[in-house]
Design an enzyme around this catalytic site. Structure first.
Site, PDB file in Angstrom:
ATOM      1  N   ARG A 145      39.638  48.793  36.831  1.00  0.00           N
ATOM      2  CA  ARG A 145      38.881  47.586  37.225  1.00  0.00           C
ATOM      3  C   ARG A 145      38.254  47.031  35.958  1.00  0.00           C
ATOM      4  NH1 ARG A 145      34.816  46.220  42.163  1.00  0.00           N
ATOM      5  NH2 ARG A 145      36.856  46.235  43.166  1.00  0.00           N
ATOM      6  N   HIS A 156      43.216  40.524  42.673  1.00  0.00           N
ATOM      7  CA  HIS A 156      42.692  41.708  43.376  1.00  0.00           C
ATOM      8  C   HIS A 156      43.752  42.152  44.401  1.00  0.00           C
ATOM      9  CE1 HIS A 156      39.948  44.632  44.684  1.00  0.00           C
ATOM     10  NE2 HIS A 156      39.008  43.904  45.246  1.00  0.00           N
ATOM     11  N   GLN A 195      43.041  44.724  47.418  1.00  0.00           N
ATOM     12  CA  GLN A 195      42.263  44.138  48.511  1.00  0.00           C
ATOM     13  C   GLN A 195      43.171  43.327  49.427  1.00  0.00           C
ATOM     14  OE1 GLN A 195      38.743  44.286  49.230  1.00  0.00           O
ATOM     15  NE2 GLN A 195      39.578  43.460  51.129  1.00  0.00           N
ATOM     16  N   ASP A 237      34.932  34.298  50.035  1.00  0.00           N
ATOM     17  CA  ASP A 237      34.465  35.314  49.084  1.00  0.00           C
ATOM     18  C   ASP A 237      33.209  34.758  48.426  1.00  0.00           C
ATOM     19  OD1 ASP A 237      34.335  37.550  47.438  1.00  0.00           O
ATOM     20  OD2 ASP A 237      35.912  36.870  46.064  1.00  0.00           O
ATOM     21  N   CYS A 275      36.218  40.181  51.658  1.00  0.00           N
ATOM     22  CA  CYS A 275      36.465  41.464  50.984  1.00  0.00           C
ATOM     23  C   CYS A 275      35.198  42.287  50.823  1.00  0.00           C
ATOM     24  CB  CYS A 275      37.130  41.214  49.627  1.00  0.00           C
ATOM     25  SG  CYS A 275      36.097  40.333  48.447  1.00  0.00           S
ATOM     26  N   ARG A 282      41.251  49.356  53.270  1.00  0.00           N
ATOM     27  CA  ARG A 282      41.447  49.657  51.844  1.00  0.00           C
ATOM     28  C   ARG A 282      41.992  51.065  51.702  1.00  0.00           C
ATOM     29  NH1 ARG A 282      38.772  46.736  47.944  1.00  0.00           N
ATOM     30  NH2 ARG A 282      40.251  47.844  46.636  1.00  0.00           N
TER      31      ARG A 282
HETATM   32  N1  NVA Z   1      35.543  37.865  43.718  1.00  0.00           N
HETATM   33  C1  NVA Z   1      34.697  39.045  43.756  1.00  0.00           C
HETATM   34  C2  NVA Z   1      35.349  40.153  44.506  1.00  0.00           C
HETATM   35  C3  NVA Z   1      34.517  41.408  44.610  1.00  0.00           C
HETATM   36  C4  NVA Z   1      35.217  42.505  45.334  1.00  0.00           C
HETATM   37  C5  NVA Z   1      34.381  39.483  42.335  1.00  0.00           C
HETATM   38  O1  NVA Z   1      35.295  39.489  41.504  1.00  0.00           O
HETATM   39  O2  NVA Z   1      33.230  39.797  42.060  1.00  0.00           O
HETATM   40  N1   CP Z   2      36.070  44.510  48.026  1.00  0.00           N
HETATM   41  C1   CP Z   2      35.889  45.269  46.946  1.00  0.00           C
HETATM   42  O1   CP Z   2      36.729  45.364  46.061  1.00  0.00           O
HETATM   43  O2   CP Z   2      34.702  45.936  46.955  1.00  0.00           O
HETATM   44  P1   CP Z   2      34.077  46.784  45.764  1.00  0.00           P
HETATM   45  O3   CP Z   2      33.672  45.817  44.680  1.00  0.00           O
HETATM   46  O4   CP Z   2      32.880  47.458  46.404  1.00  0.00           O
HETATM   47  O5   CP Z   2      35.083  47.770  45.262  1.00  0.00           O
END
Ligand code: NVA
Ligand code: CP
Length: 317
Positions: free
Chosen positions: A110, A137, A140, A232, A272, A300
């Protein structure tokens, strides 16, 4: 057919859903649905195998669901906060990828730049899985597609509306939805449109999968007759300093009762998570009868079990 698709997934990376054929994505979803039901038995499929989780951003769902997925497949996982490894002191991604491949059977990353995940995959000899970048992502969206599939019994032909920021979720839904034959409509403010290169990939995915793609500014047009409504956060990880600016731009894109009145009466609401209730979605929608966000979060785990099983042991299933 299934056997050869599964065998063909072994050893692959999961960097972006665009890299997979529609039949491969459906195989992941159908296997995930089966694993959720307890078939086939996979308790020791990955015995003796270890994955590493290298995370440069916060996570609740992705980290925990990958760790539990490995446990349930009989394997192990090791969490490494990016800053605590030598990566945080400047060791190159190439060297890190080569070293980690000597210990691990897979790496979940990540981070910020999609290019960094691609660079790691270039140098690692084991599957690299994108656990979220600024651009995409995919894990997800596998869970999101599984959630819709189990509720609606199909994906092809359904309309999915994503309303909000043209971010990593918008991008992966565009590509993943189009690949499995959905009609994906994305509505964002003009300054927050999805990346044109990703939209181009989504059109390509729609040609491959029989889906359709629309990129709009009008949220009502996107949501009209939608089977699935998704949003989101307005400010993703890494954009926190823009929170106030964005709070002034995005209110017309809030998912609320007025906007969803145009969706199909049996629409599903997905997010998500984490959510900011009262910003991108009202509490009555996310906590209401159309919302499937808790199943989506649970999925997930099932989707990633299927993904790990296929990438790390494809032919043995
Ligand atoms: N778009 C959000 C998704 C978090 C799971 C982010 O990147 O922070
Ligand atoms: N939806 C998602 O990826 O959540 P986290 O940021 O908690 O991993």
């Amino acid at each position: 057919m299934t056997k050869s698709i599964r065998a063909g997934l072994r050893g692959r990376d999961m960097l972006c859903l665009a890299d997979f054929r529609p039949a491969e994505i459906m195989e992941m979803i159908v296997l995930a649905a089966g694993l959720k039901e307890g078939h086939p038995k996979v308790d020791s499929l990955l015995a003796g195998k270890t994955i590493g989780l290298v995370f440069h951003k916060a996570s609740t769902r992705t980290r925990i669901s990958f760790e539990v997925a490995m446990l349930q497949l009989g394997g192990h996982s090791l969490f490494m906060s990016g800053g605590e490894t030598q990566l945080g002191r400047g060791e190159s991604i190439a060297d890190t990828g080569r070293v980690l491949s000597r210990y691990l059977d897979g790496i979940v990353v990540r981070t910020f730049a999609q290019a960094d995940v691609e660079e790691l995959a270039r140098w690692a000899d084991v599957p690299v899985i994108n656990g979220l970048t600024d651009l995409t992502h995919p894990c997800q969206v596998l869970a999101d597609l599984l959630t819709v599939y189990e509720r609606k019994g199909r994906l092809a032909g359904l309309k999915l509306a994503y309303v909000g920021d043209g971010n990593n979720m918008a991008h992966s839904l565009l590509i993943g939805g189009a690949k499995v034959g959905m009609r994906v409509a994305v509505a964002t403010p003009d300054a927050y449109r999805p990346d044109p290169a990703v939209v181009e990939k989504a059109f390509q995915a729609a040609r491959e999968g029989g889906g359709a793609v629309e990129v709009l500014e009008d949220p009502a047009a996107a949501v009209r007759d939608a089977d699935v409504v998704v949003t989101d956060v307005w400010a993703s990880m890494g954009c926190e300093e823009e929170q106030d600016l964005r709070a002034g731009v995005f209110p017309p894109y809030q998912i609320n009762r007025r906007l969803t009145a145009g969706a199909r009466p049996d629409f599903l609401f997905l997010h998500c998570l984490p959510v900011h209730r009262g910003e991108e979605v009202t509490a009555d929608i996310i906590d209401g009868p159309h919302s499937v966000v808790w199943d989506e979060a649970e999925n997930r785990l099932h989707a990633q079990k299927a993904l790990l099983a296929l990438l790390l042991a494809g032919g043995e299933l």
